[in-house]
Design a protein around this motif. Structure first.
Motif, PDB file in Angstrom:
ATOM      1  N   LEU A  28     -18.081  -9.773  34.862  1.00 43.38           N
ATOM      2  CA  LEU A  28     -16.461  -9.083  34.665  1.00 43.38           C
ATOM      3  C   LEU A  28     -16.314  -9.264  33.075  1.00 43.38           C
ATOM      4  O   LEU A  28     -16.689  -9.784  32.179  1.00 43.38           O
ATOM      5  CB  LEU A  28     -15.403 -10.129  35.548  1.00 43.38           C
ATOM      6  CG  LEU A  28     -15.874 -10.624  36.273  1.00 43.38           C
ATOM      7  CD1 LEU A  28     -14.908 -11.281  37.210  1.00 43.38           C
ATOM      8  CD2 LEU A  28     -15.017  -9.231  37.260  1.00 43.38           C
ATOM      9  N   VAL A  29     -15.642  -7.590  32.481  1.00 37.94           N
ATOM     10  CA  VAL A  29     -15.677  -7.131  31.521  1.00 37.94           C
ATOM     11  C   VAL A  29     -13.898  -7.295  31.288  1.00 37.94           C
ATOM     12  O   VAL A  29     -13.848  -6.728  32.410  1.00 37.94           O
ATOM     13  CB  VAL A  29     -16.140  -6.336  30.797  1.00 37.94           C
ATOM     14  CG1 VAL A  29     -17.857  -6.456  30.479  1.00 37.94           C
ATOM     15  CG2 VAL A  29     -15.694  -5.100  31.954  1.00 37.94           C
ATOM     16  N   ILE A  30     -13.231  -7.204  29.894  1.00 37.91           N
ATOM     17  CA  ILE A  30     -12.026  -6.403  30.527  1.00 37.91           C
ATOM     18  C   ILE A  30     -11.820  -6.004  29.109  1.00 37.91           C
ATOM     19  O   ILE A  30     -12.451  -5.287  27.703  1.00 37.91           O
ATOM     20  CB  ILE A  30     -11.016  -7.609  30.338  1.00 37.91           C
ATOM     21  CG1 ILE A  30      -9.638  -7.331  30.045  1.00 37.91           C
ATOM     22  CG2 ILE A  30     -11.240  -8.765  28.508  1.00 37.91           C
ATOM     23  CD1 ILE A  30      -8.166  -8.325  29.739  1.00 37.91           C
ATOM     24  N   LEU A  67      -7.312 -16.013  39.280  1.00 38.37           N
ATOM     25  CA  LEU A  67      -7.721 -16.276  38.181  1.00 38.37           C
ATOM     26  C   LEU A  67      -7.907 -16.476  36.375  1.00 38.37           C
ATOM     27  O   LEU A  67      -7.295 -16.225  35.475  1.00 38.37           O
ATOM     28  CB  LEU A  67      -9.566 -16.723  37.917  1.00 38.37           C
ATOM     29  CG  LEU A  67     -10.139 -17.770  39.251  1.00 38.37           C
ATOM     30  CD1 LEU A  67     -11.746 -16.876  39.431  1.00 38.37           C
ATOM     31  CD2 LEU A  67     -10.229 -18.789  39.132  1.00 38.37           C
ATOM     32  N   TYR A  68      -7.558 -14.781  36.377  1.00 36.97           N
ATOM     33  CA  TYR A  68      -6.967 -14.379  34.934  1.00 36.97           C
ATOM     34  C   TYR A  68      -5.441 -15.089  34.304  1.00 36.97           C
ATOM     35  O   TYR A  68      -5.507 -14.944  33.881  1.00 36.97           O
ATOM     36  CB  TYR A  68      -7.228 -12.868  35.045  1.00 36.97           C
ATOM     37  CG  TYR A  68      -6.897 -12.394  33.485  1.00 36.97           C
ATOM     38  CD1 TYR A  68      -8.013 -12.770  32.271  1.00 36.97           C
ATOM     39  CD2 TYR A  68      -5.834 -12.126  32.894  1.00 36.97           C
ATOM     40  CE1 TYR A  68      -7.762 -12.282  31.075  1.00 36.97           C
ATOM     41  CE2 TYR A  68      -5.714 -10.840  32.112  1.00 36.97           C
ATOM     42  CZ  TYR A  68      -7.044 -11.228  31.342  1.00 36.97           C
ATOM     43  OH  TYR A  68      -6.578 -10.778  29.926  1.00 36.97           O
ATOM     44  N   GLU A  69      -5.184 -14.700  35.555  1.00 36.96           N
ATOM     45  CA  GLU A  69      -3.633 -15.013  35.558  1.00 36.96           C
ATOM     46  C   GLU A  69      -3.099 -16.700  35.500  1.00 36.96           C
ATOM     47  O   GLU A  69      -2.599 -17.160  34.578  1.00 36.96           O
ATOM     48  CB  GLU A  69      -2.597 -14.893  37.000  1.00 36.96           C
ATOM     49  CG  GLU A  69      -2.412 -13.343  36.710  1.00 36.96           C
ATOM     50  CD  GLU A  69      -1.978 -12.768  38.133  1.00 36.96           C
ATOM     51  OE1 GLU A  69      -1.164 -13.421  38.954  1.00 36.96           O
ATOM     52  OE2 GLU A  69      -1.527 -11.603  37.895  1.00 36.96           O
ATOM     53  N   SER A  70      -3.793 -17.427  35.892  1.00 35.21           N
ATOM     54  CA  SER A  70      -4.199 -18.831  36.096  1.00 35.21           C
ATOM     55  C   SER A  70      -4.818 -19.527  34.170  1.00 35.21           C
ATOM     56  O   SER A  70      -4.366 -20.890  34.045  1.00 35.21           O
ATOM     57  CB  SER A  70      -4.467 -19.999  36.961  1.00 35.21           C
ATOM     58  OG  SER A  70      -6.056 -19.816  36.995  1.00 35.21           O
ATOM     59  N   LYS A  74     -11.063 -16.534  30.874  1.00 32.97           N
ATOM     60  CA  LYS A  74     -11.001 -16.522  29.820  1.00 32.97           C
ATOM     61  C   LYS A  74     -11.855 -15.876  29.119  1.00 32.97           C
ATOM     62  O   LYS A  74     -13.045 -15.350  29.020  1.00 32.97           O
ATOM     63  CB  LYS A  74     -11.915 -17.718  29.004  1.00 32.97           C
ATOM     64  CG  LYS A  74     -10.561 -19.123  29.705  1.00 32.97           C
ATOM     65  CD  LYS A  74     -10.225 -20.077  27.763  1.00 32.97           C
ATOM     66  CE  LYS A  74      -9.072 -21.258  29.033  1.00 32.97           C
ATOM     67  NZ  LYS A  74      -7.501 -21.097  29.464  1.00 32.97           N
ATOM     68  N   VAL A  75     -11.376 -14.451  27.959  1.00 32.14           N
ATOM     69  CA  VAL A  75     -12.178 -13.688  26.977  1.00 32.14           C
ATOM     70  C   VAL A  75     -13.120 -14.440  26.415  1.00 32.14           C
ATOM     71  O   VAL A  75     -12.622 -15.352  25.543  1.00 32.14           O
ATOM     72  CB  VAL A  75     -10.909 -12.334  26.217  1.00 32.14           C
ATOM     73  CG1 VAL A  75     -11.689 -11.489  25.123  1.00 32.14           C
ATOM     74  CG2 VAL A  75      -9.711 -12.215  27.274  1.00 32.14           C
ATOM     75  N   SER A  76     -13.968 -13.621  25.723  1.00 31.02           N
ATOM     76  CA  SER A  76     -15.017 -14.335  25.224  1.00 31.02           C
ATOM     77  C   SER A  76     -16.233 -13.274  24.962  1.00 31.02           C
ATOM     78  O   SER A  76     -16.236 -12.067  25.139  1.00 31.02           O
ATOM     79  CB  SER A  76     -15.977 -15.537  26.335  1.00 31.02           C
ATOM     80  OG  SER A  76     -16.753 -14.690  26.684  1.00 31.02           O
ATOM     81  N   GLY A  77     -16.667 -13.838  23.216  1.00 29.10           N
ATOM     82  CA  GLY A  77     -17.400 -13.058  23.079  1.00 29.10           C
ATOM     83  C   GLY A  77     -17.407 -11.717  21.946  1.00 29.10           C
ATOM     84  O   GLY A  77     -15.974 -11.882  22.113  1.00 29.10           O
ATOM     85  N   TYR A  94     -15.390 -17.946  33.633  1.00 21.79           N
ATOM     86  CA  TYR A  94     -14.708 -18.415  33.946  1.00 21.79           C
ATOM     87  C   TYR A  94     -14.800 -20.245  33.475  1.00 21.79           C
ATOM     88  O   TYR A  94     -15.894 -20.918  32.695  1.00 21.79           O
ATOM     89  CB  TYR A  94     -15.355 -18.991  35.220  1.00 21.79           C
ATOM     90  CG  TYR A  94     -14.717 -19.926  35.885  1.00 21.79           C
ATOM     91  CD1 TYR A  94     -13.391 -19.610  36.742  1.00 21.79           C
ATOM     92  CD2 TYR A  94     -15.671 -20.874  36.628  1.00 21.79           C
ATOM     93  CE1 TYR A  94     -13.095 -20.580  37.902  1.00 21.79           C
ATOM     94  CE2 TYR A  94     -14.925 -21.512  37.103  1.00 21.79           C
ATOM     95  CZ  TYR A  94     -13.364 -21.337  38.134  1.00 21.79           C
ATOM     96  OH  TYR A  94     -13.391 -22.561  39.214  1.00 21.79           O
ATOM     97  N   LYS A  95     -13.620 -20.456  32.655  1.00 24.06           N
ATOM     98  CA  LYS A  95     -13.282 -21.983  32.983  1.00 24.06           C
ATOM     99  C   LYS A  95     -12.507 -22.395  33.298  1.00 24.06           C
ATOM    100  O   LYS A  95     -11.184 -22.634  33.150  1.00 24.06           O
ATOM    101  CB  LYS A  95     -13.399 -21.920  31.297  1.00 24.06           C
ATOM    102  CG  LYS A  95     -14.263 -21.797  30.421  1.00 24.06           C
ATOM    103  CD  LYS A  95     -13.965 -21.207  29.175  1.00 24.06           C
ATOM    104  CE  LYS A  95     -14.747 -20.549  27.941  1.00 24.06           C
ATOM    105  NZ  LYS A  95     -14.339 -20.860  26.550  1.00 24.06           N
TER     106      LYS A  95
END
Length: 99
Positions: A28-30, A67-70, A74-77, A94-95
């Motif tokens: 999953l990427v944003i 999951l994103y809204e909650s 989390k964005v990482s890297g 996912y955290k």
């Protein structure tokens, strides 16, 4: 357990795997520019592509958006591009909030 719960649980497990650091599965990427979420995957020979999550079955879309809204995705890297000329992306990890 009903089939609906099994399907949800299977989909949730798959989404968590996509949001892990496992390089053997899609990720999953944003998008840095549009903030839209995509499923990025290898197309072989060192190439990659991505699909917007709104093209996935609705169950996956609901899980990912929830999951994103909650705040559990989390964005990482560092930012990266999937191929020359593509926009820049960052991975979602996912955290769970209870950790």
């Amino acid at each position: 357990m009903t089939d609906a719960n099994t399907n949800y649980n299977d989909a949730f497990i798959k989404v968590k795997k996509w949001a892990s650091h496992d390089k053997e599965c899609p990720s999953l990427v944003i998008s840095e520019e549009t903030e839209l979420i995509y499923l990025a995957y290898s197309t072989g020979m060192g190439n990659s592509d991505c699909t917007p999550i709104n093209k996935l079955p609705s169950l996956y879309l609901k899980i990912i958006e929830g999951l994103y809204e909650s705040g559990e995705l989390k964005v990482s890297g560092k930012e990266f591009s999937l191929y020359p000329g593509s926009g820049f992306f960052r991975k979602l990890q996912y955290k769970p909030s209870n950790i």
